[in-house]
Design a protein around this motif. Structure first.
Motif, mmCIF file in Angstrom:
data_model
loop_
_atom_site.group_PDB
_atom_site.id
_atom_site.type_symbol
_atom_site.label_atom_id
_atom_site.label_comp_id
_atom_site.label_asym_id
_atom_site.label_seq_id
_atom_site.Cartn_x
_atom_site.Cartn_y
_atom_site.Cartn_z
ATOM 1 N N TYR A 184 0.844 -1.190 0.000
ATOM 2 C CA TYR A 184 0.000 0.000 0.000
ATOM 3 C C TYR A 184 0.887 1.250 0.000
ATOM 4 C CZ TYR A 184 -3.471 -3.391 1.702
ATOM 5 O OH TYR A 184 -4.279 -4.492 1.856
ATOM 6 N N SER A 185 0.325 2.306 -0.553
ATOM 7 C CA SER A 185 1.008 3.606 -0.581
ATOM 8 C C SER A 185 -0.019 4.689 -0.313
ATOM 9 C CB SER A 185 1.679 3.822 -1.943
ATOM 10 O OG SER A 185 2.203 5.134 -2.028
ATOM 11 N N PHE A 186 0.291 5.583 0.646
ATOM 12 C CA PHE A 186 -0.642 6.651 1.022
ATOM 13 C C PHE A 186 0.123 7.968 1.148
ATOM 14 C CE2 PHE A 186 -2.110 2.673 2.908
ATOM 15 C CZ PHE A 186 -3.380 2.563 2.347
ATOM 16 N N GLU A 187 -0.409 8.995 0.524
ATOM 17 C CA GLU A 187 0.231 10.316 0.596
ATOM 18 C C GLU A 187 -0.308 11.090 1.787
ATOM 19 O OE1 GLU A 187 1.243 14.186 -2.238
ATOM 20 O OE2 GLU A 187 0.165 12.445 -3.038
ATOM 21 N N ALA A 188 0.594 11.712 2.520
ATOM 22 C CA ALA A 188 0.196 12.523 3.667
ATOM 23 C C ALA A 188 -0.559 13.757 3.193
ATOM 24 C CB ALA A 188 1.418 12.932 4.478
ATOM 25 N N PRO A 189 -1.577 14.170 3.927
ATOM 26 C CA PRO A 189 -2.299 15.382 3.536
ATOM 27 C C PRO A 189 -1.401 16.606 3.641
ATOM 28 C CG PRO A 189 -2.984 14.657 5.719
ATOM 29 C CD PRO A 189 -2.096 13.586 5.165
ATOM 30 N N PRO A 190 -1.641 17.627 2.825
ATOM 31 C CA PRO A 190 -0.797 18.835 2.887
ATOM 32 C C PRO A 190 -0.951 19.536 4.231
ATOM 33 C CG PRO A 190 -2.717 19.192 1.480
ATOM 34 C CD PRO A 190 -2.702 17.730 1.807
ATOM 35 N N ARG A 191 0.154 20.128 4.685
ATOM 36 C CA ARG A 191 0.118 20.895 5.922
ATOM 37 C C ARG A 191 -0.359 22.311 5.656
ATOM 38 N NH1 ARG A 191 3.214 17.009 4.657
ATOM 39 N NH2 ARG A 191 5.250 17.959 4.906
ATOM 40 N N ASN A 192 -0.963 22.899 6.679
ATOM 41 C CA ASN A 192 -1.515 24.245 6.547
ATOM 42 C C ASN A 192 -0.406 25.279 6.698
ATOM 43 O OD1 ASN A 192 -2.836 26.802 7.244
ATOM 44 N ND2 ASN A 192 -4.709 25.590 7.290
ATOM 45 N N ALA A 193 -0.282 26.146 5.692
ATOM 46 C CA ALA A 193 0.796 27.140 5.707
ATOM 47 C C ALA A 193 0.605 28.180 6.803
ATOM 48 C CB ALA A 193 0.885 27.823 4.344
ATOM 49 N N ASP A 194 -0.625 28.367 7.294
ATOM 50 C CA ASP A 194 -0.891 29.400 8.295
ATOM 51 C C ASP A 194 -0.770 28.881 9.724
ATOM 52 O OD1 ASP A 194 -1.439 31.305 6.308
ATOM 53 O OD2 ASP A 194 -3.524 30.618 6.146
ATOM 54 N N SER A 195 -1.157 27.627 9.949
ATOM 55 C CA SER A 195 -1.207 27.130 11.321
ATOM 56 C C SER A 195 -0.129 26.101 11.650
ATOM 57 C CB SER A 195 -2.590 26.509 11.598
ATOM 58 O OG SER A 195 -2.854 25.459 10.676
ATOM 59 N N ASP A 196 0.325 25.330 10.681
ATOM 60 C CA ASP A 196 1.323 24.296 10.960
ATOM 61 C C ASP A 196 2.718 24.903 11.074
ATOM 62 O OD1 ASP A 196 -0.558 22.306 10.967
ATOM 63 O OD2 ASP A 196 -0.313 21.816 8.854
ATOM 64 N N PRO A 197 3.580 24.306 11.917
ATOM 65 C CA PRO A 197 4.955 24.819 12.050
ATOM 66 C C PRO A 197 5.757 24.578 10.779
ATOM 67 C CG PRO A 197 4.703 22.776 13.273
ATOM 68 C CD PRO A 197 3.325 23.172 12.815
ATOM 69 N N GLU A 198 6.886 25.272 10.667
ATOM 70 C CA GLU A 198 7.730 25.153 9.478
ATOM 71 C C GLU A 198 8.257 23.722 9.321
ATOM 72 O OE1 GLU A 198 9.260 26.577 5.995
ATOM 73 O OE2 GLU A 198 8.077 27.724 7.433
ATOM 74 N N THR A 199 8.606 23.066 10.415
ATOM 75 C CA THR A 199 9.028 21.667 10.377
ATOM 76 C C THR A 199 8.292 20.911 11.485
ATOM 77 O OG1 THR A 199 10.918 22.081 11.851
ATOM 78 C CG2 THR A 199 11.315 22.207 9.461
ATOM 79 N N ALA A 200 8.144 19.597 11.275
ATOM 80 C CA ALA A 200 7.456 18.760 12.260
ATOM 81 C C ALA A 200 8.246 17.472 12.451
ATOM 82 C CB ALA A 200 6.036 18.455 11.809
ATOM 83 N N ALA A 201 8.520 17.119 13.710
ATOM 84 C CA ALA A 201 9.250 15.894 14.003
ATOM 85 C C ALA A 201 8.327 14.685 14.079
ATOM 86 C CB ALA A 201 10.014 16.033 15.320
ATOM 87 N N VAL A 202 7.027 14.908 14.269
ATOM 88 C CA VAL A 202 6.041 13.824 14.355
ATOM 89 C C VAL A 202 4.885 14.153 13.418
ATOM 90 C CG1 VAL A 202 4.507 12.500 15.849
ATOM 91 C CG2 VAL A 202 6.666 13.373 16.761
ATOM 92 N N LEU A 203 4.510 13.170 12.601
ATOM 93 C CA LEU A 203 3.356 13.312 11.721
ATOM 94 C C LEU A 203 2.438 12.116 11.912
ATOM 95 C CD1 LEU A 203 4.804 14.533 8.282
ATOM 96 C CD2 LEU A 203 3.613 15.891 10.020
ATOM 97 N N SER A 204 1.140 12.352 11.805
ATOM 98 C CA SER A 204 0.149 11.285 11.834
ATOM 99 C C SER A 204 -0.256 11.007 10.397
ATOM 100 C CB SER A 204 -1.055 11.706 12.681
ATOM 101 O OG SER A 204 -2.004 10.663 12.753
ATOM 102 N N LEU A 205 0.162 9.870 9.873
ATOM 103 C CA LEU A 205 -0.056 9.544 8.466
ATOM 104 C C LEU A 205 -1.257 8.614 8.328
ATOM 105 C CD1 LEU A 205 3.631 8.962 7.319
ATOM 106 C CD2 LEU A 205 2.319 11.084 7.377
ATOM 107 N N PRO A 206 -2.251 8.991 7.522
ATOM 108 C CA PRO A 206 -3.464 8.173 7.401
ATOM 109 C C PRO A 206 -3.269 6.993 6.458
ATOM 110 C CG PRO A 206 -3.641 10.134 6.041
ATOM 111 C CD PRO A 206 -2.321 10.240 6.758
#
Length: 232
Positions: A184-206
């Motif tokens: 299986y292959s799943f693309e992570a949803p895009p991050r919000n440019a206004d609310s999400d930080p510039e970098t993230a060490a933890v992501l929740s991938l659906p």
């Protein structure tokens, strides 16, 4: 008789009505002579490296005083014993993002003034791939919707940039011999440019519609794949 003409050439002095400014004499003379030796990178090893790993840069005319290595968003000054004309060894700096990165050899010029250093010589850019390292966390089933769906929390090193493309890759482990293993292959949803930080060490991938079983977990960050790990 041949047609002929005579010319009178004189200098015409154009005088200005404004007073001219005279520059002061030179107070101090500094002469800096340097051989024209542009650095050049021939190779980079390894071309796929993990965060905090070491690179060996091969080429010619690499040694200078001073010499720096220019990464995309960082400068590193290698140790003197790690620099020679044919190679430079360096540890990757923190802050680089996973995916395609580049490095250049920069040789600045110093004249012994307060404005040092001055721009000097730069090598060609060498490309390497920074591989992300991951630690899979808890698998959270979806509260509603299709069965066998949910998300998986993953720790990333280095952190993922807000605009980077992330893929979750699942490969079935120990599939029965009676059928091909599932993938299986799943693309992570895009991050919000206004609310999400510039970098993230933890992501929740659906994930969606994954059959029950054991899976090898990988990610791709801007085309750079992590090493295989295991999650049930």
């Amino acid at each position: 008789y041949r047609p002929s003409s005579a010319y009178v050439v004189t200098v015409v002095l154009l005088e200005r009505h404004r007073s001219a400014r005279s520059a002061p004499p030179v107070a101090e003379r500094r002469l800096h002579v340097r051989q024209l030796r542009h650095p050049h990178i021939d190779s980079i090893e390894p071309d796929v490296v993990a965060a905090g790993g070491n690179l060996r840069i091969g080429g010619y005319n690499l040694k200078a005083d001073p010499v720096r290595l220019s990464f995309i968003d960082a400068f590193v000054t290698p140790a003197e014993e790690d620099v020679s004309d044919e190679q430079i060894r360096v540890t990757l700096p923190a802050g680089l993002l996973a995916g395609v990165n580049s490095v250049q050899v920069v040789q600045d010029l110093e004249f012994g003034t307060t404005d040092d250093p001055y721009p000097g010589f730069e090598s060609n850019a060498a490309i390497f791939l920074l591989r992300p390292a991951i630690t899979p966390g808890a698998v959270n089933p979806a509260a509603s919707g299709p069965t066998n769906s949910g998300s998986i929390a993953i720790d990333f090193n280095p952190p993922v940039g807000r605009h980077q493309r992330v893929l979750l890759l699942l490969n079935e482990f120990n599939a029965p011999a009676s059928r091909p293993s599932r993938a299986y292959s799943f693309e992570a949803p895009p991050r919000n440019a206004d609310s999400d930080p510039e970098t993230a060490a933890v992501l929740s991938l659906p994930f969606l519609g994954v059959a029950s079983g054991q899976y090898l977990v990988r990610v791709q960050v801007d085309g750079a794949e992590s090493a295989l790990t295991f999650e049930s």
